[in-house]
Design a protein around this motif. Structure first.
Motif, PDB file in Angstrom:
ATOM      1  N   LEU A  71       0.810  -1.213   0.000  1.00  0.00           N
ATOM      2  CA  LEU A  71       0.000   0.000   0.000  1.00  0.00           C
ATOM      3  C   LEU A  71       0.842   1.261   0.000  1.00  0.00           C
ATOM      4  O   LEU A  71       0.377   2.320  -0.427  1.00  0.00           O
ATOM      5  N   ALA A  72       2.077   1.159   0.486  1.00  0.00           N
ATOM      6  CA  ALA A  72       2.944   2.331   0.480  1.00  0.00           C
ATOM      7  C   ALA A  72       3.152   2.846  -0.940  1.00  0.00           C
ATOM      8  O   ALA A  72       3.289   4.054  -1.169  1.00  0.00           O
ATOM      9  N   ARG A  73       3.170   1.931  -1.902  1.00  0.00           N
ATOM     10  CA  ARG A  73       3.353   2.338  -3.305  1.00  0.00           C
ATOM     11  C   ARG A  73       2.194   3.192  -3.785  1.00  0.00           C
ATOM     12  O   ARG A  73       2.371   4.183  -4.493  1.00  0.00           O
ATOM     13  N   TYR A  74       0.970   2.852  -3.348  1.00  0.00           N
ATOM     14  CA  TYR A  74      -0.203   3.623  -3.760  1.00  0.00           C
ATOM     15  C   TYR A  74      -0.226   4.989  -3.068  1.00  0.00           C
ATOM     16  O   TYR A  74      -0.641   5.991  -3.665  1.00  0.00           O
ATOM     17  N   ILE A  75       0.207   5.026  -1.824  1.00  0.00           N
ATOM     18  CA  ILE A  75       0.289   6.315  -1.135  1.00  0.00           C
ATOM     19  C   ILE A  75       1.314   7.205  -1.819  1.00  0.00           C
ATOM     20  O   ILE A  75       1.112   8.417  -1.972  1.00  0.00           O
ATOM     21  N   PHE A  76       2.404   6.588  -2.262  1.00  0.00           N
ATOM     22  CA  PHE A  76       3.426   7.350  -2.980  1.00  0.00           C
ATOM     23  C   PHE A  76       2.851   7.944  -4.271  1.00  0.00           C
ATOM     24  O   PHE A  76       3.157   9.087  -4.636  1.00  0.00           O
ATOM     25  N   LEU A  77       1.996   7.206  -4.943  1.00  0.00           N
ATOM     26  CA  LEU A  77       1.374   7.708  -6.166  1.00  0.00           C
ATOM     27  C   LEU A  77       0.448   8.893  -5.873  1.00  0.00           C
ATOM     28  O   LEU A  77       0.270   9.771  -6.721  1.00  0.00           O
ATOM     29  N   ILE A  78      -0.118   8.904  -4.669  1.00  0.00           N
ATOM     30  CA  ILE A  78      -1.045   9.978  -4.295  1.00  0.00           C
ATOM     31  C   ILE A  78      -0.304  11.243  -3.874  1.00  0.00           C
ATOM     32  O   ILE A  78      -0.608  12.341  -4.366  1.00  0.00           O
ATOM     33  N   GLU A  79       0.665  11.102  -2.974  1.00  0.00           N
ATOM     34  CA  GLU A  79       1.307  12.287  -2.402  1.00  0.00           C
ATOM     35  C   GLU A  79       2.727  12.526  -2.870  1.00  0.00           C
ATOM     36  O   GLU A  79       3.331  13.555  -2.542  1.00  0.00           O
ATOM     37  N   GLY A  80       3.282  11.588  -3.610  1.00  0.00           N
ATOM     38  CA  GLY A  80       4.630  11.777  -4.132  1.00  0.00           C
ATOM     39  C   GLY A  80       5.682  11.697  -3.036  1.00  0.00           C
ATOM     40  O   GLY A  80       5.511  11.011  -2.025  1.00  0.00           O
ATOM     41  N   SER A  81       6.760  12.429  -3.246  1.00  0.00           N
ATOM     42  CA  SER A  81       7.890  12.376  -2.315  1.00  0.00           C
ATOM     43  C   SER A  81       7.978  13.619  -1.437  1.00  0.00           C
ATOM     44  O   SER A  81       9.067  14.059  -1.069  1.00  0.00           O
ATOM     45  N   LYS A  82       6.833  14.187  -1.098  1.00  0.00           N
ATOM     46  CA  LYS A  82       6.817  15.423  -0.295  1.00  0.00           C
ATOM     47  C   LYS A  82       7.511  15.241   1.050  1.00  0.00           C
ATOM     48  O   LYS A  82       8.108  16.179   1.584  1.00  0.00           O
ATOM     49  N   VAL A  83       7.417  14.054   1.627  1.00  0.00           N
ATOM     50  CA  VAL A  83       8.011  13.807   2.937  1.00  0.00           C
ATOM     51  C   VAL A  83       9.531  13.987   2.890  1.00  0.00           C
ATOM     52  O   VAL A  83      10.146  14.343   3.902  1.00  0.00           O
ATOM     53  N   SER A  84      10.126  13.772   1.731  1.00  0.00           N
ATOM     54  CA  SER A  84      11.582  13.847   1.621  1.00  0.00           C
ATOM     55  C   SER A  84      12.121  15.241   1.945  1.00  0.00           C
ATOM     56  O   SER A  84      13.298  15.381   2.283  1.00  0.00           O
ATOM     57  N   MET A  85      11.278  16.277   1.851  1.00  0.00           N
ATOM     58  CA  MET A  85      11.758  17.629   2.148  1.00  0.00           C
ATOM     59  C   MET A  85      12.136  17.782   3.617  1.00  0.00           C
ATOM     60  O   MET A  85      12.923  18.657   3.974  1.00  0.00           O
ATOM     61  N   PHE A  86      11.617  16.925   4.491  1.00  0.00           N
ATOM     62  CA  PHE A  86      11.968  16.995   5.910  1.00  0.00           C
ATOM     63  C   PHE A  86      13.387  16.497   6.157  1.00  0.00           C
ATOM     64  O   PHE A  86      13.948  16.749   7.221  1.00  0.00           O
ATOM     65  N   GLN A  87      13.952  15.769   5.193  1.00  0.00           N
ATOM     66  CA  GLN A  87      15.336  15.319   5.313  1.00  0.00           C
ATOM     67  C   GLN A  87      16.254  16.057   4.341  1.00  0.00           C
ATOM     68  O   GLN A  87      17.342  15.570   4.016  1.00  0.00           O
ATOM     69  N   ALA A  88      15.808  17.235   3.907  1.00  0.00           N
ATOM     70  CA  ALA A  88      16.672  18.049   3.048  1.00  0.00           C
ATOM     71  C   ALA A  88      17.941  18.430   3.788  1.00  0.00           C
ATOM     72  O   ALA A  88      18.998  18.626   3.174  1.00  0.00           O
ATOM     73  N   PHE A  89      17.825  18.523   5.118  1.00  0.00           N
ATOM     74  CA  PHE A  89      18.997  18.787   5.948  1.00  0.00           C
ATOM     75  C   PHE A  89      18.955  17.840   7.135  1.00  0.00           C
ATOM     76  O   PHE A  89      18.020  17.867   7.933  1.00  0.00           O
ATOM     77  N   THR A  90      19.929  16.952   7.218  1.00  0.00           N
ATOM     78  CA  THR A  90      20.021  16.035   8.348  1.00  0.00           C
ATOM     79  C   THR A  90      21.291  16.320   9.126  1.00  0.00           C
ATOM     80  O   THR A  90      22.319  16.692   8.555  1.00  0.00           O
ATOM     81  N   ASN A  91      21.185  16.156  10.425  1.00  0.00           N
ATOM     82  CA  ASN A  91      22.298  16.441  11.315  1.00  0.00           C
ATOM     83  C   ASN A  91      22.258  15.442  12.464  1.00  0.00           C
ATOM     84  O   ASN A  91      21.173  15.157  12.986  1.00  0.00           O
ATOM     85  N   PRO A  92      23.403  14.889  12.870  1.00  0.00           N
ATOM     86  CA  PRO A  92      23.394  13.902  13.956  1.00  0.00           C
ATOM     87  C   PRO A  92      22.732  14.415  15.232  1.00  0.00           C
ATOM     88  O   PRO A  92      21.972  13.687  15.877  1.00  0.00           O
ATOM     89  N   ALA A  93      23.016  15.672  15.596  1.00  0.00           N
ATOM     90  CA  ALA A  93      22.420  16.224  16.815  1.00  0.00           C
ATOM     91  C   ALA A  93      20.908  16.310  16.676  1.00  0.00           C
ATOM     92  O   ALA A  93      20.155  15.976  17.603  1.00  0.00           O
ATOM     93  N   LEU A  94      20.432  16.768  15.508  1.00  0.00           N
ATOM     94  CA  LEU A  94      18.992  16.867  15.273  1.00  0.00           C
ATOM     95  C   LEU A  94      18.349  15.487  15.284  1.00  0.00           C
ATOM     96  O   LEU A  94      17.225  15.320  15.774  1.00  0.00           O
ATOM     97  N   THR A  95      19.054  14.500  14.782  1.00  0.00           N
ATOM     98  CA  THR A  95      18.525  13.143  14.765  1.00  0.00           C
ATOM     99  C   THR A  95      18.380  12.591  16.184  1.00  0.00           C
ATOM    100  O   THR A  95      17.366  11.958  16.515  1.00  0.00           O
ATOM    101  N   TYR A  96      19.383  12.845  17.028  1.00  0.00           N
ATOM    102  CA  TYR A  96      19.307  12.381  18.418  1.00  0.00           C
ATOM    103  C   TYR A  96      18.169  13.081  19.166  1.00  0.00           C
ATOM    104  O   TYR A  96      17.410  12.445  19.900  1.00  0.00           O
ATOM    105  N   VAL A  97      18.055  14.389  18.988  1.00  0.00           N
ATOM    106  CA  VAL A  97      16.993  15.144  19.658  1.00  0.00           C
ATOM    107  C   VAL A  97      15.626  14.678  19.169  1.00  0.00           C
ATOM    108  O   VAL A  97      14.694  14.480  19.962  1.00  0.00           O
ATOM    109  N   SER A  98      15.490  14.498  17.860  1.00  0.00           N
ATOM    110  CA  SER A  98      14.217  14.051  17.291  1.00  0.00           C
ATOM    111  C   SER A  98      13.847  12.658  17.795  1.00  0.00           C
ATOM    112  O   SER A  98      12.679  12.386  18.102  1.00  0.00           O
ATOM    113  N   SER A  99      14.836  11.787  17.910  1.00  0.00           N
ATOM    114  CA  SER A  99      14.578  10.435  18.413  1.00  0.00           C
ATOM    115  C   SER A  99      14.136  10.472  19.868  1.00  0.00           C
ATOM    116  O   SER A  99      13.233   9.720  20.278  1.00  0.00           O
TER     117      SER A  99
END
Length: 270
Positions: A71-99
């Motif tokens: 089903l993830a494939r069908y959701i991808f067809l609906i909304e595309g890769s918009k979620v990827s913009m949240f990882q436009a900038f990744t940082n180890p410190a931000l990843t630890y805080v987010s986790s």
């Protein structure tokens, strides 16, 4: 975190006033009769949801059905890769805080909301909150069983599963509650955190607590995308589920309970 938050966010005079009222109205018998059943209800529903791995295996082995719908494939067809913009900038410190926010901030928000209403003797609101929590879990459960949607970090190009790559300890812990990493739709992190925020905003009068609840809730919504877990579709479904459960629990809880007691009293008289 719960202990610190209670003594920092709840003013001493407020605690003293509420606790004195609680002492007059709450004893072990009333706690067992008024509160314990609701703790048992939400605990049972929570354990039911977390036992889904066993349920899925039974369905596959006994009924011979396949739940691999992709089903993830069908959701991808609906909304595309918009979620990827949240990882436009990744940082180890931000990843630890987010986790930390995703795991501990989320748990803290849910438990402290319960503890706050219990410690301040707001039993009616406490019951509404537990019923709303249970409703969300029960609605999400069949979706997790019959319509599994894999996390974005494992299916969406350009999105990494940051949370699961952080540590084997975290990965094994997450797998214990989500064996196949496909509990996406609807997002429980979105639904439950927004529900707790609604109860704190509309059923409390402490400004500091409201600000903290809004901050943690917004932070949680960021983490579900940044860490490579949820789709936007999951998030929208979580919002709808939170609003619906809050509305039903606060509007119809008293009507249902009063009707239940009327039926029980009639049965006793008979």
């Amino acid at each position: 975190m719960n202990i610190v938050a209670y003594y920092v966010l709840v003013p001493h005079g407020y605690r003293k006033l509420q606790n004195s009222s609680a002492e007059r109205s709450m004893d072990m018998h009333s706690f067992t009769r008024e509160v314990l059943p609701y703790i048992g209800l939400v605990s049972f529903v929570y354990l039911l949801v977390k036992s889904q791995g066993i349920v899925v295996n039974k369905l596959v082995n006994v009924m011979g059905i396949s739940l691999d719908y992709d089903l993830a494939r069908y959701i991808f067809l609906i909304e595309g890769s918009k979620v990827s913009m949240f990882q436009a900038f990744t940082n180890p410190a931000l990843t630890y805080v987010s986790s930390f926010i995703y795991i501990f901030g989320f748990s803290f928000l849910l438990t402290f909301t319960f503890i706050f209403f219990l410690m301040t003797n707001q039993l009616k609101t406490l019951k509404e909150y537990t019923v709303a929590l249970s409703f969300i879990y029960m609605v999400a459960f069949p979706f997790y069983i019959f319509t599994p949607v894999e996390v974005t970090g494992h299916t969406l190009p350009g999105v990494m599963p940051l949370l699961y790559n952080l540590s084997p300890l975290i990965t094994n812990g997450m797998r214990a509650v989500d064996p196949f990493f496909d509990n996406c739709f609807p997002s429980l992190h979105a639904a439950l955190s927004i529900l707790a925020m609604l109860f704190i905003i509309f059923r409390t009068d402490l400004r500091g607590l409201k600000i903290l609840a809004v901050f943690i809730t917004l932070a949680i919504q960021f983490t579900i995308f940044y860490l490579g877990i949820h789709w936007i579709t999951d998030f929208i479904a979580g919002i709808i589920l939170a609003l619906l459960s809050y509305y039903l629990a606060t509007k119809y809880y008293s009507l249902v309970i009063n009707k239940f007691y009327q039926v029980a009293e009639s049965s006793d008289e008979f």
